[in-house]
Design a protein around this motif. Structure first.
Motif: not given
Length: 223
Positions: A153-154, A108-109, A11-12, A168-171
């Protein structure tokens, strides 16, 4: 929508988990006006949202023609953190969304351009510090490699021990979308339907956090 293994959700922070980013951009607008740039709060919100403080300071200097202190970014970081200790709020639906993701048994991170100092203040005020462990919260500012660079993210994927393509990223910002896409990750964009698409890469769009867990389930072949 192509199915793939999803082994990590990242997550952002601002605009995705914690609201009130406009409070930060208003603070920066006050600073800009102090140096002679006659910018409105609405303009500042569009220009400064999701940006790197160092570059915002440089832009203020350029637009105002005034000298901005070398430690301006550090000073603003402290001011924002102090404000967020009392004013930070969660984005509508954030707590329920996080519980839905946790129920999917996915790790989650957080990967944000905000500093750890800022996120400590925001998460403490909102109670999100009860959901995210400190060693799972990562700051691109503290790495000194801000978005749109993909490094934050990496780094989160590396710390989890998973491949970028399994993340998967939430932005919510264009810079964040670019970072996620350049990292080779699936990106979901939280943005009002009437607002434009990001300038970089393909994303899956949602307009409320309640939709996110369903998107993850629809993509993840391992759930």
């Amino acid at each position: 929508m192509k199915k793939k293994n999803i082994d990590l959700v990242i997550f952002d922070c601002d605009g995705v988990l914690v609201g009130g980013e406009s409070l930060s951009t208003e603070l920066m607008a006050d600073e800009a006006r102090k140096y002679g740039w006659n910018i409105t709060n609405n303009q500042a919100d569009k220009i400064f949202s999701g940006g790197e403080l160092k570059k915002i300071g440089e832009l203020i200097a350029e637009k105002s023609g005034s000298k901005v202190p070398d430690d301006w970014a550090i000073m603003m970081e402290r001011k924002i953190a102090e404000m967020m200790r009392t004013k930070a709020v969660t984005v509508d639906g954030a707590e329920n969304m996080l519980q839905d993701i946790i129920a999917l048994d996915l790790p989650i991170r957080v990967g944000s351009n905000s500093s750890i100092c800022e996120m400590d203040a925001k998460f403490s005020k909102t109670g999100l510090d009860q959901i995210f462990q400190k060693d799972r919260i990562h700051s691109a500012r503290d790495l000194n490699i801000p978005k749109p660079n993909p490094d934050i993210y990496l780094y989160a994927a590396q710390e989890e021990g998973v491949l970028p393509e399994a993340c998967i990223v939430l932005e919510d910002s264009d810079a964040g979308v670019e970072a996620a896409v350049r990292a080779g990750m699936t990106c979901v964009l939280l943005r009002d339907a009437e607002k434009p698409d990001p300038k970089f890469g393909d994303v899956i769009r949602i307009d409320h956090l309640s939709q996110f867990a369903g998107v993850v389930q629809s993509i993840a072949s391992n759930l």
